[in-house]
Design an enzyme around this catalytic site. Structure first.
Site, PDB file in Angstrom:
ATOM      1  N   ARG A   1      40.437  32.514  48.781  1.00 26.42           N
ATOM      2  CA  ARG A   1      40.734  31.995  47.450  1.00 26.42           C
ATOM      3  C   ARG A   1      41.711  30.812  47.491  1.00 26.42           C
ATOM      4  NH1 ARG A   1      40.753  35.345  43.049  1.00 26.42           N
ATOM      5  NH2 ARG A   1      40.961  37.098  44.476  1.00 26.42           N
TER       6      ARG A   1
ATOM      7  N   TYR B   1      36.511  41.388  36.090  1.00 29.88           N
ATOM      8  CA  TYR B   1      37.953  41.667  36.253  1.00 29.88           C
ATOM      9  C   TYR B   1      38.812  41.218  35.071  1.00 29.88           C
ATOM     10  CZ  TYR B   1      36.065  40.686  41.000  1.00 29.88           C
ATOM     11  OH  TYR B   1      35.297  40.593  42.133  1.00 29.88           O
TER      12      TYR B   1
ATOM     13  N   CYS C   1      22.342  37.308  28.049  1.00 30.88           N
ATOM     14  CA  CYS C   1      22.062  38.317  27.040  1.00 30.88           C
ATOM     15  C   CYS C   1      22.925  39.552  27.294  1.00 30.88           C
ATOM     16  CB  CYS C   1      20.580  38.659  27.075  1.00 30.88           C
ATOM     17  SG  CYS C   1      20.087  39.500  25.594  1.00 30.88           S
ATOM     18  N   GLU C   2      24.197  39.403  26.995  1.00 28.78           N
ATOM     19  CA  GLU C   2      25.178  40.435  27.328  1.00 28.78           C
ATOM     20  C   GLU C   2      26.440  40.113  26.515  1.00 28.78           C
ATOM     21  OE1 GLU C   2      24.508  42.394  30.389  1.00 28.78           O
ATOM     22  OE2 GLU C   2      26.331  43.550  30.063  1.00 28.78           O
TER      23      GLU C   2
ATOM     24  N   GLY D   1      44.399  36.940  51.128  1.00 23.18           N
ATOM     25  CA  GLY D   1      44.947  37.507  49.894  1.00 23.18           C
ATOM     26  C   GLY D   1      46.011  36.680  49.204  1.00 23.18           C
TER      27      GLY D   1
ATOM     28  N   GLU E   1      43.250  34.984  57.193  1.00 21.46           N
ATOM     29  CA  GLU E   1      41.941  34.715  56.581  1.00 21.46           C
ATOM     30  C   GLU E   1      42.054  34.330  55.108  1.00 21.46           C
ATOM     31  OE1 GLU E   1      39.462  37.960  59.249  1.00 21.46           O
ATOM     32  OE2 GLU E   1      40.306  38.593  57.333  1.00 21.46           O
ATOM     33  N   PRO E   2      42.650  33.193  54.808  1.00 21.63           N
ATOM     34  CA  PRO E   2      42.737  32.787  53.406  1.00 21.63           C
ATOM     35  C   PRO E   2      41.369  32.361  52.869  1.00 21.63           C
ATOM     36  CG  PRO E   2      43.626  31.065  54.843  1.00 21.63           C
ATOM     37  CD  PRO E   2      43.243  32.216  55.733  1.00 21.63           C
TER      38      PRO E   2
ATOM     39  N   TYR F   1      35.009  32.487  44.524  1.00 24.24           N
ATOM     40  CA  TYR F   1      34.398  33.667  43.898  1.00 24.24           C
ATOM     41  C   TYR F   1      33.692  33.340  42.580  1.00 24.24           C
ATOM     42  CZ  TYR F   1      37.282  35.851  47.468  1.00 24.24           C
ATOM     43  OH  TYR F   1      37.858  36.178  48.669  1.00 24.24           O
TER      44      TYR F   1
HETATM   45  N1  LLP Z   1      39.655  38.899  54.724  1.00 25.08           N
HETATM   46  C1  LLP Z   1      39.045  40.016  54.323  1.00 25.08           C
HETATM   47  C2  LLP Z   1      38.721  41.045  55.312  1.00 25.08           C
HETATM   48  C3  LLP Z   1      38.705  40.193  52.975  1.00 25.08           C
HETATM   49  O1  LLP Z   1      38.124  41.333  52.602  1.00 25.08           O
HETATM   50  C4  LLP Z   1      38.995  39.170  52.042  1.00 25.08           C
HETATM   51  C5  LLP Z   1      38.632  39.309  50.639  1.00 25.08           C
HETATM   52  C6  LLP Z   1      39.632  38.003  52.510  1.00 25.08           C
HETATM   53  C7  LLP Z   1      39.947  37.905  53.852  1.00 25.08           C
HETATM   54  C8  LLP Z   1      39.956  36.846  51.610  1.00 25.08           C
HETATM   55  O2  LLP Z   1      40.819  37.182  50.589  1.00 25.08           O
HETATM   56  P1  LLP Z   1      41.406  36.009  49.647  1.00 25.08           P
HETATM   57  O3  LLP Z   1      42.294  35.142  50.520  1.00 25.08           O
HETATM   58  O4  LLP Z   1      40.255  35.234  49.122  1.00 25.08           O
HETATM   59  O5  LLP Z   1      42.129  36.718  48.595  1.00 25.08           O
HETATM   60  N2  LLP Z   1      35.728  38.928  44.291  1.00 25.08           N
HETATM   61  C9  LLP Z   1      37.173  39.075  44.136  1.00 25.08           C
HETATM   62  C10 LLP Z   1      37.896  38.907  45.429  1.00 25.08           C
HETATM   63  C11 LLP Z   1      37.421  39.857  46.505  1.00 25.08           C
HETATM   64  C12 LLP Z   1      38.118  39.656  47.810  1.00 25.08           C
HETATM   65  C13 LLP Z   1      37.490  40.504  48.862  1.00 25.08           C
HETATM   66  N3  LLP Z   1      38.008  40.315  50.174  1.00 25.08           N
HETATM   67  C14 LLP Z   1      37.653  38.078  43.081  1.00 25.08           C
HETATM   68  O6  LLP Z   1      36.847  37.348  42.534  1.00 25.08           O
HETATM   69  O7  LLP Z   1      38.841  38.050  42.766  1.00 25.08           O
END
Ligand code: LLP
Length: 432
Positions: free
Chosen positions: A294, A335, A362-363, A249, A291-292, A391
């Site tokens: 993004r 989003y 087409c949107e 996150g 768990e990074p 993503y």
């Molecule tokens: N661990 C778990 C259990 C998760 O559900 C997620 C993301 C992560 C790690 C990684 O999170 P990050 O570090 O990437 O923020 N599609 C959305 C983001 C959805 C994230 C879902 N879970 C977007 O495009 O912003």
């Protein structure tokens, strides 16, 4: 000047990424094109890894959340940095294994894993299965019993911490499809049941409080809540909890408005919470996982498009259309995500127009962004959208039967193909 430090300009006034000229890349590989800078990916992996070394005595594992960007080459790169991965489907698991990942370093997530997916994880010997619900707990125990094996499991917990971009709220966040609630006693009951499962080894707990988080308070609060639960498990059930997985996150800079923290900061604050909690309650430090997703992939990537038609609607707006759109980047339509963009072949020119960048689907909502400052452009110019490494490719689709773009990795100015561009024959491959 640019949102990502790996971007620059050369003597031709062209945008460069990782030392490679984006216009050359567009000519060589065509557009739309995803470009990933390998050195940036490695740098971000190292920031997280070294933060565990520095603040937590190396007693942990970074698992790259591969939902952010998944292809064989990405798994190879993160594995070579010593990271594990988080996978959330049979498809991600299969790709990781095809790339040669060490199964022991895989965390398998998902709120509705199928029996086939669980069997696949057991076949591969996945190191940690993060169990989301009681149905899954019993199913996994039975599958292990059938084959006479055991599996290490973690439970996904709803810590009641809801993180937003600039603050967090402590809620009774029971209303989520993911995991077990703490406040109802559901999580505690699940642990009690797991301890009685003959074929499951209850190894730890997991939480994930949100995405694109730009401060540390939510993580501190989550660490405190999770440690309190670990203590409750010790005190009331007499069980030691080996692993604490705090999810991902960590936020990044998409536009000049975002002010992200150095990635090391997250582990620094979390480590402080855990150390003082353990000292106060005479507890052993858990093994930590983060768990990074993004934060590792997004800043390393850009997307290149070719500019097509322009539509000037007097007193309303100017649309600039490109040869991709929501099919390769659905984040604006989903989003209203904001990005920084520029004309890559005029990268040093001032951004003296404001436009809406439209995709070719087409949107009506198929936009890359609205009110975007941009250099004056014409058909044939190359548009670069920055920080699209996460993503985008992973959420791309074949809407309107548009083939998915290629992915190239660049390193020290040199490019190599990582994912081939889909062809029209790929589009009809499964049609009978
Ligand atoms: N661990 C778990 C259990 C998760 O559900 C997620 C993301 C992560 C790690 C990684 O999170 P990050 O570090 O990437 O923020 N599609 C959305 C983001 C959805 C994230 C879902 N879970 C977007 O495009 O912003």
């Amino acid at each position: 000047m640019f949102v990502s430090e790996n971007l620059g300009t050369n003597e031709l006034g062209h945008l460069t990424i990782g030392g490679a000229d984006t216009i050359t890349l567009a000519q060589e590989y065509s557009t739309p094109l995803y470009v990933m800078d390998e050195n940036q990916i490695r740098k971000h992996c190292r920031s997280f890894k070294s933060s565990i070394d520095q603040f937590y005595g190396g007693n942990g594992l970074v698992c790259y959340a591969s939902k952010a960007f998944s292809c064989k080459e990405m798994y190879r790169v993160v594995a070579s940095e010593g990271l594990g991965v988080d996978v959330v489907s049979g498809g991600e698991l299969y790709t990781a294994m095809a790339a040669g990942m060490d199964a022991k370093k895989i965390c398998f997530h998902g709120n509705n894993k199928t029996p086939d997916e669980l069997n696949m994880a057991l076949d591969y010997g996945v190191g940690r299965i993060v169990v989301d619900n009681i149905y899954e707990l019993h199913m996994l125990d039975a599958l292990c019993a059938e084959r006479g094996t055991e599996a290490d499991i973690l439970f996904r917990i709803k810590p009641g911490v809801d993180a937003h971009t600039h603050d967090f709220i402590r809620t009774g966040q029971i209303d989520s499809k993911f995991g077990f609630a703490l406040e109802t006693g559901e999580a505690f009951e699940a642990v009690r049941l797991a301890l009685a499962c003959e074929h499951l080894n209850f190894a730890g707990i997991h939480c994930h409080i949100g995405s694109q988080i730009l401060d540390t308070q939510g993580f501190e609060a989550a660490a405190e809540v999770m440690m309190t639960f670990i203590k409750q498990i010790r005190d009331e059930l007499g069980a030691e909890v080996r692993d604490l997985n705090l999810g991902g996150g960590f936020g990044i800079q998409y536009t000049q408005k975002d002010d992200p923290l150095p990635y090391e900061r997250f582990m620094e604050v979390v480590s402080e919470v855990i150390h003082s909690f353990c000292a106060m309650h005479d507890m052993a430090l858990p093994f930590i996982l983060i768990e990074p997703g993004r934060s590792i992939a997004a800043p390393a990537g850009i997307t290149l498009y070719t500019v097509g038609g322009k539509k000037v609607i007097p007193d309303i707006r100017t649309y600039v259309s490109v040869d991709g759109g929501m099919c390769d980047n659905p984040r604006y339509i989903m989003y209203q995500a904001e990005y920084d963009a520029l004309i890559a072949n005029k990268a040093t020119a001032p951004k003296d127009t404001v436009v809406t960048i439209a995709g070719k689907c087409c949107e009506s909502g198929d936009l890359i962004g609205e009110n975007m400052p941009l250099q004056a452009c014409e058909p044939g110019d190359i548009l670069a959208v920055c920080a699209t490494g996460a993503y985008n490719y992973s959420m791309s689709s074949n809407y309107n039967r548009i083939p998915k773009p290629a992915v190239v990795f660049v390193k020290d100015g040199k490019a190599r193909l990582a994912v081939r561009r889909e062809t029209l024959d790929d589009i009809i491959r499964n049609d009978i």
